[in-house]
Write a protein that holds these residues in place. Structure first.
Motif, PDB file in Angstrom:
ATOM      1  N   TYR A  52       0.829  -1.211   0.000  1.00  0.00           N
ATOM      2  CA  TYR A  52       0.000   0.000   0.000  1.00  0.00           C
ATOM      3  C   TYR A  52       0.866   1.265   0.000  1.00  0.00           C
ATOM      4  N   PHE A  53       1.807   1.322   0.952  1.00  0.00           N
ATOM      5  CA  PHE A  53       2.606   2.542   1.090  1.00  0.00           C
ATOM      6  C   PHE A  53       3.560   2.732  -0.092  1.00  0.00           C
ATOM      7  N   ILE A  54       4.102   1.632  -0.589  1.00  0.00           N
ATOM      8  CA  ILE A  54       5.016   1.747  -1.734  1.00  0.00           C
ATOM      9  C   ILE A  54       4.258   2.278  -2.955  1.00  0.00           C
ATOM     10  N   GLU A  55       3.094   1.723  -3.200  1.00  0.00           N
ATOM     11  CA  GLU A  55       2.343   2.146  -4.389  1.00  0.00           C
ATOM     12  C   GLU A  55       1.759   3.546  -4.232  1.00  0.00           C
ATOM     13  N   ARG A  56       1.294   3.840  -3.017  1.00  0.00           N
ATOM     14  CA  ARG A  56       0.678   5.150  -2.781  1.00  0.00           C
ATOM     15  C   ARG A  56       1.705   6.274  -2.860  1.00  0.00           C
ATOM     16  N   TYR A  57       2.850   6.057  -2.222  1.00  0.00           N
ATOM     17  CA  TYR A  57       3.791   7.173  -2.065  1.00  0.00           C
ATOM     18  C   TYR A  57       4.972   7.144  -3.024  1.00  0.00           C
ATOM     19  N   TYR A  58       5.202   6.019  -3.703  1.00  0.00           N
ATOM     20  CA  TYR A  58       6.304   5.975  -4.663  1.00  0.00           C
ATOM     21  C   TYR A  58       5.788   5.715  -6.086  1.00  0.00           C
ATOM     22  N   SER A  59       4.483   5.652  -6.233  1.00  0.00           N
ATOM     23  CA  SER A  59       3.837   5.497  -7.540  1.00  0.00           C
ATOM     24  C   SER A  59       4.443   4.375  -8.381  1.00  0.00           C
ATOM     25  N   VAL A  60       4.675   3.247  -7.748  1.00  0.00           N
ATOM     26  CA  VAL A  60       5.170   2.095  -8.510  1.00  0.00           C
ATOM     27  C   VAL A  60       3.987   1.167  -8.802  1.00  0.00           C
ATOM     28  N   GLY A  61       4.177   0.243  -9.710  1.00  0.00           N
ATOM     29  CA  GLY A  61       3.096  -0.650 -10.105  1.00  0.00           C
ATOM     30  C   GLY A  61       3.032  -1.906  -9.256  1.00  0.00           C
ATOM     31  N   PHE A  62       2.127  -2.785  -9.645  1.00  0.00           N
ATOM     32  CA  PHE A  62       1.875  -4.002  -8.875  1.00  0.00           C
ATOM     33  C   PHE A  62       3.100  -4.913  -8.799  1.00  0.00           C
ATOM     34  N   ILE A  63       3.781  -5.095  -9.939  1.00  0.00           N
ATOM     35  CA  ILE A  63       4.903  -6.054  -9.954  1.00  0.00           C
ATOM     36  C   ILE A  63       5.992  -5.609  -8.973  1.00  0.00           C
ATOM     37  N   ALA A  64       6.368  -4.325  -9.068  1.00  0.00           N
ATOM     38  CA  ALA A  64       7.432  -3.822  -8.175  1.00  0.00           C
ATOM     39  C   ALA A  64       7.008  -3.929  -6.713  1.00  0.00           C
TER      40      ALA A  64
END
Lengths: 289, 378
Positions: A52-64
């Motif tokens: 959640y935090f990685i995608e929300r705050y670093y705008s990375v996709g599902f795979i990463a």
């Protein structure tokens, strides 16, 4: 009517795949160490928070995000190894108490770290409409189905075709016999726990896409994982997916035709039937009897 | 080492004594779900209470409100135990707080048994006040939610095919019962009704039925986390009905999680920084400012419920002191019963059952990330 049923199948496939992915890590760890990990849901929750935090705050996709959360989930490896190695007799009962304690500690830790807010990843999901069949499936549902299929196929091929996988299977079936035939049982256990943790990380990153994450949201996940694992049998990875699909299909059909209140009753009955029918068999097998 | 610790403790104790010198101390117990499933809203109620008490202690010279906070862990048995301990061990003169009826009910029973007044912050179910408990008061009531929904459906929306989904909790079940009865005489056709467990992981069977029945309006008496999944699945399954969630939608955290997908959804609130009772603009703004500064987040309607419930006790204690009576539980209960104050949530007064006389919520719609009042307009 047929269209409606087709959509029910799609929903059940997607839900069942999620159940399977939630159960794989639990099943692997239980198979190799006999640890009934009541903190499994808490582990999934942590992986979900990480994604959640990685995608929300670093705008990375599902795979990463799923790779990162899977790798970071390996932090639970020493904990599980410790619990698995500490208890030799009555392992299941001891592990229940120990992992329940771990779950409580983690719940408090998550409340302090992440607050009590409910969080869900609301990524842009593409809806694919199969107009002729009157069906629709979202990209998230497809991702979940494919991820669980890929994980199960990977583990199945590994268990059947590689020497390591065969050694792992032997350890799961009978660790004493495996040790006598020269298999490094300890390393095999570590590998199984590592794979279990990795699968748990993947489960977390998928879970936060379809459901909310909350510090106290671990119990449902653990129950699903426990139920599917017991239903499938110890060390039966392929059956995890099939049984999860079956369980989700029955749940969805019952909810649709009889109403949601019957779903709860069905789940409870299912747990009782599985425990009555298979509980003793699984525990006896796991004790090497 | 040991001596220095003892010395420090004595110094702290003496400082405390000097600080309270000349002040009457009134102990108030607050019980809320600070951990567990209901923690998010429980913490909001708790913060509202804390702010009210802190403000009162800054204003008062001769009176000190000692707030003793307890966590019921979202469990009724813990709520009951905490109430028992606060009354018998901590000797509190009043209890405040509480979120949802399953937790408020046990606290109200213990408070009634010990004749200690309890002002519940967020309680709805009518059954709780059916048997008169002269020591139980609450600032919210189910009718304040049910009536606006019924009139909104009948007068404004006039849906052709309505679906009602509700949680299997006492408050939600009563609300759905009231809505069902309320719309039965109109032209609204209730085509689908479903009771679900809060925390249901999959709403697709319900939504597929909505699609099959061509439902054009859904009233969802579920909670914030359920809305997160339900609304998401609505979009995935292309269910185009309008959606009203009395609880859980009108929260900044809901908009934060949902983003632009929350646009157009309908929710309900009793107060927000922009929607408040006329004549209370100053108090409302002060609350918003102080709360944001103190806790670093924007206050919600739930936080205001906590704030007002504590204000009711503070106001009553002040009136007791002013009247020259000792601040005793039984006397305080009488003064709470006679409360009549204007608050940002409206006028606060209690009927003979302890229910609020004037409680009513507003229906809002999320537009451009903000809550816009849609009913009642006046």
């Amino acid at each position: 009517m047929v269209q409606g049923f087709g959509q029910i199948i799609v929903q059940a496939l997607s839900l069942g795949s999620l159940y399977a992915i939630l159960a794989i890590g639990f099943s692997l760890i239980f198979g190799s160490t006999r640890v009934l990990n009541l903190a499994h849901g808490s582990f999934v929750i942590l992986a979900a928070y990480i994604a959640y935090f990685i995608e929300r705050y670093y705008s990375v996709g599902f795979i990463a995000s799923s790779i990162v959360s899977s790798i970071l989930s390996l932090i639970f490896l020493p904990v599980l190894e410790f619990i698995g190695s500490r208890t030799s007799t009555h392992k299941e009962s001891f592990s229940l108490i120990l992992t329940f304690g771990v779950a409580l500690v983690l719940q408090s830790f998550y409340s302090a770290m992440f607050s009590s807010d409910y969080r869900i990843l609301y990524s842009n999901s593409t809806i694919y409409n199969l107009t002729k069949l009157g069906l629709s499936i979202s990209s998230i549902q497809l991702t979940i189905i494919l991820s669980s299929l890929f994980t199960i196929i990977f583990l199945f091929v590994m268990f059947r075709k590689t020497m390591t996988g065969k050694a792992l299977r032997a350890t799961i079936h009978n660790d004493e016999a495996a040790l006598l035939s020269g298999i490094p049982v300890k390393q095999m256990r570590l590998l199984a726990i590592g794979l279990g943790c990795f699968a748990t990380g993947l489960a977390g990153s998928l879970y936060v896409r379809v459901s909310y994450v909350h510090p106290a949201g671990d119990i449902e996940i653990t129950l699903i994982a426990l139920l599917i694992t017991l239903f499938a049998g110890r060390g039966k990875i392929r059956r995890v997916l099939i049984n999860a699909w079956l369980f989700a299909l029955i749940e969805t059909i019952v909810s649709y035709w009889c109403g949601a209140k019957w779903r709860e009753l069905l789940s409870s009955l299912f747990i009782i039937i599985v425990l009555m029918g298979r509980g003793e068999e699984i525990l006896n097998n796991s004790s090497g009897k | 080492m040991g001596k220095s610790v003892i010395f420090s403790l004595i110094v702290i104790f003496l400082i405390g004594q000097v600080a309270f010198c000349g002040q009457s101390i009134v102990s108030i117990g607050a019980i809320n779900p600070l951990t567990g499933k209901l923690a998010q809203h429980g913490i909001e109620v708790d913060q509202g209470i804390r702010l009210a008490i802190e403000e009162a202690n800054l204003e008062e010279k001769n009176l000190y409100f000692n707030l003793i906070r307890r966590d019921d862990k979202s469990l009724p048995e813990d709520a009951m135990n905490q109430a028992q301990q606060l009354i018998t061990r901590e000797k509190v003169v009043a209890l405040v707080g509480g979120y949802v009826d399953t937790l408020v009910g046990p606290i109200a029973t213990v408070a009634g048994k010990h004749r200690v007044p309890y002002v519940a912050s967020a309680s709805l179910e009518s059954r709780l006040t059916e048997t008169i408990n002269p020591f139980f008061f609450r600032i919210s009531h189910i009718n304040g939610i049910a009536h606006p929904i019924i009139y909104f459906l009948k007068e404004e929306v006039k849906p052709k095919r309505l679906a009602l989904v509700y949680a299997s909790t006492p408050g939600a079940m009563e609300l759905s019962e009231k809505i069902r009865k309320g719309i039965s005489e109109g032209s609204i056709f209730l085509v689908l009704e479903e009771k679900l467990r809060p925390g249901t992981p999959d709403f697709s069977p319900f939504l597929l039925k909505c699609r099959a029945y061509n439902v054009d309006f859904i009233v969802s008496a579920m909670f914030l986390p359920d809305h997160l999944i339900l609304v998401k699945q609505m979009k995935e399954l292309n269910v185009l009905a309008k959606y009203l969630g009395p609880w859980g939608i009108a929260y900044p955290t809901f908009i934060k999680e949902m983003g632009e997908r929350a646009e157009g959804l309908l929710g309900m609130l009793a107060w927000s920084p922009t929607i408040f009772q006329r004549d209370s603009e100053e108090e409302s703004s002060r609350f918003t400012k102080n709360y944001s500064q103190r806790f670093g987040t924007e206050p919600t309607s739930t936080a205001m419920h906590g704030y007002i419930s504590a204000k009711v006790i503070i106001d009553s204690v002040r009136r007791v002191v002013k009247s020259g009576h000792p601040v005793r539980s039984d006397i305080l209960a009488d003064f709470i019963r006679n409360t009549d104050m204007i608050s940002p949530m409206g006028r606060i007064a209690f009927d003979e059952k302890g229910d609020p006389k004037y409680y009513s919520q507003t229906i809002v719609q999320i537009q451009k990330g903000s809550f816009v009042k849609v009913y009642p307009i006046k």
